[in-house]
Design a protein around this motif. Structure first.
Motif, PDB file in Angstrom:
ATOM      1  N   ASN A  18      62.885  -9.012  13.359  1.00 32.72           N
ATOM      2  CA  ASN A  18      63.008  -9.698  14.850  1.00 32.72           C
ATOM      3  C   ASN A  18      64.152 -11.022  14.600  1.00 32.72           C
ATOM      4  N   VAL A  38      59.880 -15.569  13.689  1.00 41.16           N
ATOM      5  CA  VAL A  38      61.248 -15.839  13.836  1.00 41.16           C
ATOM      6  C   VAL A  38      61.725 -17.403  13.910  1.00 41.16           C
ATOM      7  N   GLU A  82      58.633  -7.246   9.426  1.00 42.58           N
ATOM      8  CA  GLU A  82      58.753  -7.087  10.762  1.00 42.58           C
ATOM      9  C   GLU A  82      59.355  -8.461  11.351  1.00 42.58           C
ATOM     10  N   GLN A  83      58.925  -9.507  10.862  1.00 43.95           N
ATOM     11  CA  GLN A  83      59.659 -10.937  11.159  1.00 43.95           C
ATOM     12  C   GLN A  83      61.052 -10.918  10.765  1.00 43.95           C
ATOM     13  N   ARG A 128      63.176  -8.494  20.798  1.00 44.75           N
ATOM     14  CA  ARG A 128      62.661  -7.355  19.802  1.00 44.75           C
ATOM     15  C   ARG A 128      63.355  -6.181  20.259  1.00 44.75           C
TER      16      ARG A 128
END
Length: 835
Positions: A70, A125, A66-67, A25
């Motif tokens: 990451n 991810v 967000e993914q 992260r």
């Protein structure tokens, strides 16, 4: 560099390699944000990039972003950039203009679009990395749906490359990502094949596959050169992670069997470096090929679980090797190599799969050693009364000098018979007490015959090689045969003592009967001038003399010679002047001339028997000593005459006077009446036990007895106050005949039996070892119990292909080629000392 440092460097390098695949992260700062114009102008030929086109006012895109953020660092390790493309409101181009387009991510290689991904397929991810790599490796990683598709790929790879076949329940999972990352690294070495079809997993041969769990199979197609032969498959037993897949592929690339010629403590292999044990199969040069196949068979069964090494005991000077056939080295630091005695490969496999088995086996061996010690102090009556078993058990830890005896196997048997003029072969069973006792005598024979030209001593363990023994019609153990250039053979049927065996082998070096061409040769033969092979041998010689008119008797004599070959020296003379030779000894052809004491005494006997069997009996009888010394070895010959014994017991050599008088008795009366003999208690101590049966205590010696074992069992003692002379003994025998003497004792009419019943070996084997895998003749599989060493074999179905080594012979299920197994693993019975 030490083994510990090598292992540390290898593990550290591997962890560095794999660490790149672990997402971290805090990588948002690596996500590039470009305008459409900047993005398309920055694309480089051959370089992959994942782009997401978005309007700043798209609140539903936040979870997906967000993914993506990451995944930036994980994809960057594979040279794939991740870009967020900010679309202006007025942009109505292909990627920015439509709302449904904004719910997709695009994978480019250079400026070429490779794949569109719905954003809901890239939910974390793992799914991002798995799907992106799967798209980029689409031409390298084959996706299959049917068994036919899989078989076509296998056939195309046979003889060229290996295949990694993976099943994942669904794409985009962590297991899918691990397979794709492995394919990215190893795709140039192995062909990767992927499926999500559960039915295909069942079709590959897995009886009860867990379709909810991912599986990976390494298919050894490079070794399969026959299209009809399926690729052998080795399943990975661990979970599908990048670390485990890398470890599994590294093990699959290691040598199947490593040959070592150094102290096992110093050996280091990739298996030990990866935390797996290393199994050593201890070998010897005589059975190298069989041991190699055994090691390969074990290696296939333990592939991915342990390494296998073939250690030649001929090249390593370790005393402990003589007591063991398997060694185990664990990856744990400071733990010494464990040396074990195992019976078959199933025990080796169990040893690796069940770590507690090592300590259990060692405890059992220690218990056996302790029981052996206890037996020395404990002569319990509840076990087998067998002096042979007692002797073998007592000496079972004594190593036999087998260097001069060639160990034959299924591969070497026939070729060895052709290399020497005469090959003596002992067929025995390593679990049988008499066989092991004879093996001891056999080593002494080898020492006596050391350096003898044209004679080779060999052995075949029928417990290991039942196919050889079956072909040679060996139906009992032990059996000794002498082969002449692999063709004609004779079987030994005499006593198993060293002297008798040596005599049989020596006498077999010359023809029986030996045909003599001149009267000078015949006279020399009678004087003891034997062929050079018998120069050190002294024995009563038999010469058959025949005229041209006695062909029938001559043929019977030749037949008798074939039967007595190895037991008697026989010559034959049938030239024109045979009549002159026979008349010199006051007989007429056909006749026998017996030369005793090196030709100093020649006795002529007329031949009236015309069959070979009659001549055999006659010759055997005539060769008996006139006044023999009874020993354990020759007693059966005289018992077969079924005559009373006039036997003189003596504590040492008998006096000259007694010897002369007894010899007169033996010669003076018809020899058909009784057997006049003597027994030396110092040379044959068992005679004291015989006298204790006849009398309450051993009387003073010398002692002359009349014993009629075959009629009443009465024992008469010659009066101790009388001198042993021919006249006194004859007078005493007349009184016996008239019934005027009272017997000193009468032997029981009960049969002579062991105090306890014999072991039922077959039942014991069935109970203790219900299925013992052996090395059959021309098929690989499990053999039946040892009561039928040459019986039918049961073919064992292997789950995958046979290797070339297995096709060339048996896979070596039994640990035969290792240290000579001179005693069975089953606990030997305790013993007691009574006769």
């Amino acid at each position: 560099m030490s083994a510990q440092k090598i292992r540390w460097v290898s593990s550290f390098s591997f962890l560095l390699f794999c660490a790149s695949s672990i997402p971290r992260r805090g990588s948002a700062r690596l996500l590039q944000e470009l305008s459409p114009q900047e993005y398309f102008s920055s694309l480089q030929a051959g370089r992959a990039s994942l782009a997401y086109f978005s309007h700043n006012a798209s609140p539903g895109a936040q979870p997906f972003l967000e993914q993506i953020e990451n995944s930036v660092e994980a994809l960057q390790d594979y040279g794939i950039s991740v870009v967020k493309v900010n679309c202006p409101k007025e942009d109505v181009s292909r990627y920015c203009g439509k709302e449904n387009t904004l719910r997709k991510a695009y994978l480019f290689r250079g400026n070429m679009l490779i794949r569109e991904f719905p954003t809901d397929a890239l939910f974390d991810v793992n799914s991002v990395v798995a799907n992106v790599l799967f798209a980029l490796l689409f031409n390298e990683v084959k996706y299959v749906e049917t068994l036919a598709d899989l078989q076509n790929i296998e056939n195309a790879l046979k003889g060229r490359s290996n295949m990694v076949f993976a099943y994942v329940p669904a794409t985009g999972t962590a297991e899918h990502r691990a397979v794709m990352e492995a394919a990215f690294v190893y795709g140039t070495v192995h062909q990767f094949v992927l499926t999500t079809e559960a039915t295909l997993l069942r079709d590959t041969g897995d009886d009860e596959p867990d379709v909810s769990s991912a599986r990976l199979l390494f298919c050894h197609c490079q070794q399969a050169t026959d299209l009809a032969q399926p690729c052998r498959r080795t399943a990975m037993g661990q979970a599908l992670t990048m670390l485990n897949i890398h470890r599994h592929l590294k093990l699959m690339g290691a040598p199947l069997v490593t040959e070592v010629a150094e102290d096992p403590e110093k050996v280091s292999t990739v298996h030990l470096q990866l935390g797996l044990p290393l199994v050593f199969i201890l070998s010897q040069k005589e059975t190298y090929e069989a041991d190699r196949r055994t090691a390969e068979f074990v290696a296939w069964q333990l592939l991915g679980k342990a390494g296998v090494a073939l250690l030649s005991r001929d090249l390593v000077d370790l005393n402990i090797l003589l007591q063991s056939n398997v060694a185990l080295k664990t990856p744990d630091e400071g733990v010494p190599v464990k040396y074990l005695v195992l019976e078959d490969t199933d025990e080796v496999i169990t040893l690796v799969e069940d770590k507690s088995k090592v300590g259990q086996i060692q405890e059992e061996e220690e218990e056996e050693d302790q029981e052996d010690e206890d037996e020395k102090e404990n002569n319990n009556q509840d076990i087998q009364d067998d002096q042979v078993v007692e002797a073998v058990s007592r000496d079972k830890k004594r190593e036999l000098p087998l260097e001069q005896i060639l160990v034959l196997t299924e591969e070497t048997f026939h070729s060895a018979l052709l290399e020497t003029a005469r090959t003596v072969v002992l067929f025995y069973a390593s679990w049988e007490a008499v066989s092991l006792a004879v093996l001891r005598s056999y080593t002494e024979v080898a020492d006596h015959l050391k350096g003898t030209q044209g004679v080779l001593l060999a052995q075949v363990n029928c417990w290991d090689w039942p196919g050889v023994c079956t072909k040679e019609n060996v139906t009992q153990f032990p059996t000794i045969k002498i082969y002449e250039k692999g063709e004609r053979w004779v079987m030994y049927d005499g006593m198993w003592g060293t002297e008798e065996l040596t005599s049989f082998i020596i006498l077999n070096q010359v023809s029986c009967p030996l045909k003599l061409a001149t009267i000078e040769e015949a006279e020399g033969y009678l004087r003891g001038e034997f062929p050079s092979e018998l120069s050190s041998y002294h024995h009563t010689s038999v010469l058959g003399v025949f005229s041209t008119a006695t062909n029938e008797a001559r043929e019977a004599f030749e037949g008798a010679g074939n039967i007595l070959s190895g037991h008697v020296t026989m010559g034959m003379y049938f030239e024109d002047d045979a009549l002159a030779l026979s008349r010199k000894y006051a007989v007429s052809p056909p006749a026998l001339l017996l030369a005793r004491s090196g030709g100093r005494s020649v006795e002529g006997i007329a031949l009236s028997k015309q069959s070979a069997q009659d001549m055999v009996q006659m010759i055997r009888y005539e060769l008996l000593d006139v006044f023999p010394e009874i020993t354990v070895q020759n007693l059966p010959r005289y018992l077969q005459l079924r005559k009373p014994f006039l036997i003189l017991f003596s504590d040492g050599d008998i006096g000259e006077m007694e010897s002369k008088e007894m010899l007169k008795l033996a010669k003076g009366r018809p020899r058909q009446a009784f057997v006049a003999c003597w027994l030396n208690l110092k040379k044959t101590p068992v005679g004291r036990g015989v006298l204790k049966v006849y009398f309450a205590a051993v009387p003073s010696l010398p002692l002359l007895l009349w014993v009629n074992l075959h009629a009443g069992g009465q024992v008469f003692q010659f009066p101790s106050e009388q001198t042993v002379t021919e006249m006194n003994v004859l007078s005493w025998l007349e009184r016996l005949k008239a019934g005027l003497e009272v017997p000193s004792s009468t032997l029981s009419e009960e049969d002579w039996k062991p105090p306890l019943p014999a072991y039922d070996f077959l039942q014991m084997m069935e109970t203790a070892v219900p299925e013992v895998p052996l090395h059959p003749s021309h098929s690989h599989g499990d053999m039946p119990a040892p009561e039928n060493p040459g019986g039918d074999t049961t073919i064992r179905e292997e789950p995958s292909q046979e290797t070339k080594a297995e096709k060339g012979g048996s896979p070596g299920r039994d640990l035969r080629g290792t240290a000579p197994r001179l005693a069975a693993r089953e606990k030997q019975g305790k013993r007691h000392s009574e006769l």
